[in-house]
Structures are given as C-alpha cells and as structure tokens.
Design a protein around this motif. Sequence first.
Motif, PDB file in Angstrom:
ATOM      1  N   VAL A 120       0.829  -1.205   0.000  1.00 42.31           N
ATOM      2  CA  VAL A 120       0.000   0.000   0.000  1.00 42.31           C
ATOM      3  C   VAL A 120       0.863   1.254   0.000  1.00 42.31           C
ATOM      4  O   VAL A 120       0.499   2.280  -0.596  1.00 42.31           O
ATOM      5  CB  VAL A 120      -0.939  -0.012   1.227  1.00 42.31           C
ATOM      6  CG1 VAL A 120      -1.751   1.280   1.293  1.00 42.31           C
ATOM      7  CG2 VAL A 120      -1.871  -1.212   1.161  1.00 42.31           C
ATOM      8  N   TYR A 147      -9.451   4.521   0.816  1.00 41.27           N
ATOM      9  CA  TYR A 147      -9.650   3.258   1.529  1.00 41.27           C
ATOM     10  C   TYR A 147     -10.510   2.298   0.721  1.00 41.27           C
ATOM     11  O   TYR A 147     -10.272   1.079   0.719  1.00 41.27           O
ATOM     12  CB  TYR A 147     -10.301   3.509   2.887  1.00 41.27           C
ATOM     13  CG  TYR A 147      -9.447   4.266   3.869  1.00 41.27           C
ATOM     14  CD1 TYR A 147      -8.081   4.441   3.642  1.00 41.27           C
ATOM     15  CD2 TYR A 147      -9.988   4.809   5.029  1.00 41.27           C
ATOM     16  CE1 TYR A 147      -7.286   5.129   4.541  1.00 41.27           C
ATOM     17  CE2 TYR A 147      -9.203   5.497   5.937  1.00 41.27           C
ATOM     18  CZ  TYR A 147      -7.856   5.664   5.687  1.00 41.27           C
ATOM     19  OH  TYR A 147      -7.078   6.343   6.589  1.00 41.27           O
ATOM     20  N   ASN A 151      -8.978  -1.420  -0.743  1.00 45.91           N
ATOM     21  CA  ASN A 151      -9.574  -2.691  -0.321  1.00 45.91           C
ATOM     22  C   ASN A 151     -10.281  -3.443  -1.443  1.00 45.91           C
ATOM     23  O   ASN A 151     -10.768  -4.553  -1.216  1.00 45.91           O
ATOM     24  CB  ASN A 151     -10.564  -2.434   0.815  1.00 45.91           C
ATOM     25  CG  ASN A 151      -9.881  -2.196   2.144  1.00 45.91           C
ATOM     26  OD1 ASN A 151      -9.487  -3.136   2.832  1.00 45.91           O
ATOM     27  ND2 ASN A 151      -9.717  -0.933   2.504  1.00 45.91           N
ATOM     28  N   TYR A 207      -9.289  -2.362   8.263  1.00 46.42           N
ATOM     29  CA  TYR A 207      -8.253  -1.563   7.605  1.00 46.42           C
ATOM     30  C   TYR A 207      -8.556  -0.072   7.732  1.00 46.42           C
ATOM     31  O   TYR A 207      -7.686   0.728   8.096  1.00 46.42           O
ATOM     32  CB  TYR A 207      -8.139  -1.944   6.133  1.00 46.42           C
ATOM     33  CG  TYR A 207      -7.166  -1.065   5.373  1.00 46.42           C
ATOM     34  CD1 TYR A 207      -5.810  -1.356   5.350  1.00 46.42           C
ATOM     35  CD2 TYR A 207      -7.607   0.076   4.709  1.00 46.42           C
ATOM     36  CE1 TYR A 207      -4.916  -0.542   4.682  1.00 46.42           C
ATOM     37  CE2 TYR A 207      -6.718   0.899   4.032  1.00 46.42           C
ATOM     38  CZ  TYR A 207      -5.379   0.578   4.019  1.00 46.42           C
ATOM     39  OH  TYR A 207      -4.492   1.403   3.364  1.00 46.42           O
ATOM     40  N   SER A 208      -9.803   0.314   7.437  1.00 45.95           N
ATOM     41  CA  SER A 208     -10.175   1.729   7.480  1.00 45.95           C
ATOM     42  C   SER A 208     -10.053   2.285   8.892  1.00 45.95           C
ATOM     43  O   SER A 208      -9.672   3.447   9.076  1.00 45.95           O
ATOM     44  CB  SER A 208     -11.615   1.906   6.973  1.00 45.95           C
ATOM     45  OG  SER A 208     -11.750   1.412   5.669  1.00 45.95           O
ATOM     46  N   ASN A 210      -8.011   1.185  11.365  1.00 48.21           N
ATOM     47  CA  ASN A 210      -6.647   1.169  11.910  1.00 48.21           C
ATOM     48  C   ASN A 210      -5.623   1.898  11.041  1.00 48.21           C
ATOM     49  O   ASN A 210      -4.485   2.072  11.476  1.00 48.21           O
ATOM     50  CB  ASN A 210      -6.180  -0.277  12.102  1.00 48.21           C
ATOM     51  CG  ASN A 210      -6.984  -1.002  13.163  1.00 48.21           C
ATOM     52  OD1 ASN A 210      -7.376  -0.415  14.163  1.00 48.21           O
ATOM     53  ND2 ASN A 210      -7.237  -2.281  12.939  1.00 48.21           N
ATOM     54  N   GLU A 211      -5.990   2.323   9.825  1.00 49.63           N
ATOM     55  CA  GLU A 211      -5.020   2.906   8.911  1.00 49.63           C
ATOM     56  C   GLU A 211      -4.467   4.232   9.442  1.00 49.63           C
ATOM     57  O   GLU A 211      -5.188   5.057   9.989  1.00 49.63           O
ATOM     58  CB  GLU A 211      -5.686   3.137   7.555  1.00 49.63           C
ATOM     59  CG  GLU A 211      -4.714   3.155   6.388  1.00 49.63           C
ATOM     60  CD  GLU A 211      -3.969   4.466   6.258  1.00 49.63           C
ATOM     61  OE1 GLU A 211      -2.808   4.442   5.819  1.00 49.63           O
ATOM     62  OE2 GLU A 211      -4.546   5.521   6.598  1.00 49.63           O
ATOM     63  N   GLN A 228      -6.826   7.218  14.846  1.00 53.61           N
ATOM     64  CA  GLN A 228      -5.463   6.711  14.944  1.00 53.61           C
ATOM     65  C   GLN A 228      -4.447   7.842  15.016  1.00 53.61           C
ATOM     66  O   GLN A 228      -3.399   7.709  15.659  1.00 53.61           O
ATOM     67  CB  GLN A 228      -5.152   5.802  13.749  1.00 53.61           C
ATOM     68  CG  GLN A 228      -6.037   4.577  13.644  1.00 53.61           C
ATOM     69  CD  GLN A 228      -5.980   3.693  14.868  1.00 53.61           C
ATOM     70  OE1 GLN A 228      -4.959   3.623  15.540  1.00 53.61           O
ATOM     71  NE2 GLN A 228      -7.079   3.031  15.179  1.00 53.61           N
TER      72      GLN A 228
END
Length: 278
Positions: A120, A147, A151, A207-208, A210-211, A228
């Motif tokens: 990524v 995002y 994905n 993913y969204s 924790n990114e 985050q």
Amino acid sequence: MKHSPTSIIGNTLKWILLISLLALALLPLLWLLVSSLRTNLELQTDPFGWPQKFQWVNYANALAMASLPRLLLNSVFVAVVTVVLNSLVTSMGSFILAREHFKGRDVIYTILTAGVLVPVISFMVPYFSMITRSGLYNTLLALILVYTAVNIPVSIFLVTAFMKSIPKELEEAAIMDGCGFFKRFSMIILPLSRSGIVTAATFCFIYSWNEFVMAMLLTSSVESRTIQLGIKFFSSQFITDYSSMYAAVIITIIPSILGYVFLHDKIIGGLTTGGVKG
C-alpha cells in the motif's frame, strides 16, 4: 480407551504450543490494559508492575486531551461509508466476474486481484497527487475514496470466490422464471453471498479503522483526521503522557474487537466456503 505414549506426548506438545501462541497474542493486550490504568511514574519505575490504584481518570484524560470524540466520529463515518461503498462496488464487480462469461474475464480478475501483492505504501505518491489535484486534500471524502480503492483487490478476491460457490442451477431456475440481469443479482446471488460480503466488509472496516499512513498523508487538521492520528497528540517535545496514550489505544481497538466477536461466525464461514468451493 488407552492412549499410546506417543499420542500423549503429541497431544501435550500440541497444547503447549497452542497455549504459548495464545499467551503471545493476549499478554501484550493485557499489559496494555493494565498500563492504561497506571500513573506515568509507576510506568517509569516498574513497567511490568500492578497499579497501586486503578487510574480510570486516564480514559477521561484521553478523551479530553486529544479531541478523541471528534476523531472517533470521523473514524466511524469514514469506516462505515467506506464499507458501504466498497461492498457495493465489489459485489457488483464480483457478480460479473463470477457468474458471467465473456472474453478477457480472467485477465480482468487477475489484474484486479493482483493489487493484493502490491504494498500500500507504494501508492502514497500517486494517491497524494490525485487527491491534491482534485481538490479533496484534507477532507474525509479523500480518505473514503482511497480506503475503498485500496480494499477492492481483497474484497474482489473473497466475494468472487464465494459467488462462484453458489450452484448455477439456482440462477438457471431464476432465468426460466423470467428474472433479468438485475433481478438475478439483487434477488438470487446477493442474498446468498451475505457471508462472503460480510467477510470482505469486516476486513475493509478493520483496515479503514486502523489505517495511519494515508490518513497522515492526506489530512492536516483535526476536523478531517481519524482516531489513529489522535495517538500522537499525547507525545510532545518534552514529555509523553504514556498512561493516557495507552488508554486512547484501548479505546481505538475496542470497535475492531467487538466487530470480530459479533461477526466471527460469518467471517470464518465466508473464508472457508470461498476457499474450499471457489
């Protein structure tokens, strides 16, 4: 029934290995939870000790110091909209790739899923250039679009494999009953693919949620940043409030854990069905 010494030793080693792996997974989380209830002085003098008194005020400080409620709402909005948009796009794309036959189908599927192999971080410059030129820099929409795109390869891979496992006879019967292209998708394939879509949506949400890297790159203000990024507000040039920082980390990981706890049956079912029959 008697067990041979070999089987007893094998079972003992198996359980030792499983317990060791469980400890490796849980002990850091337990340490993080305990540390979030200690003072900074206790952490500095005895990092692995037990708190003399549970400091629940650390969680109040975490919510107050880093604008965490605003960042939390931003993260919820970004994650939910990303999941909806990603699920909509990938479910329609997967339906075409799994149920329709046309020239170049396998090539398109390979190109789309090849994104799984691309790091990524290699997309940082292209995404930054596209977002800034389109005027979306420092907006939640920029994060949602990025995002969603990131994905797509994983979601296409999972949902397509699941849709391929659905018996063709169901679709053929629907065609005989007069179902057109859209009805076959919305009334037959889509409802039967819920487990696969939920699996892909869960990975997309995690993913969204924790990114960090893309959120740091594409935003510059509290109004458009996610939770985050709030973790870094606890560290300054001269001091770091570790206790409140750990409390903030606990707050950020709770949604991911709850999501998996409530949906783990569908996630495991989606993975196994797609993997075995796809």
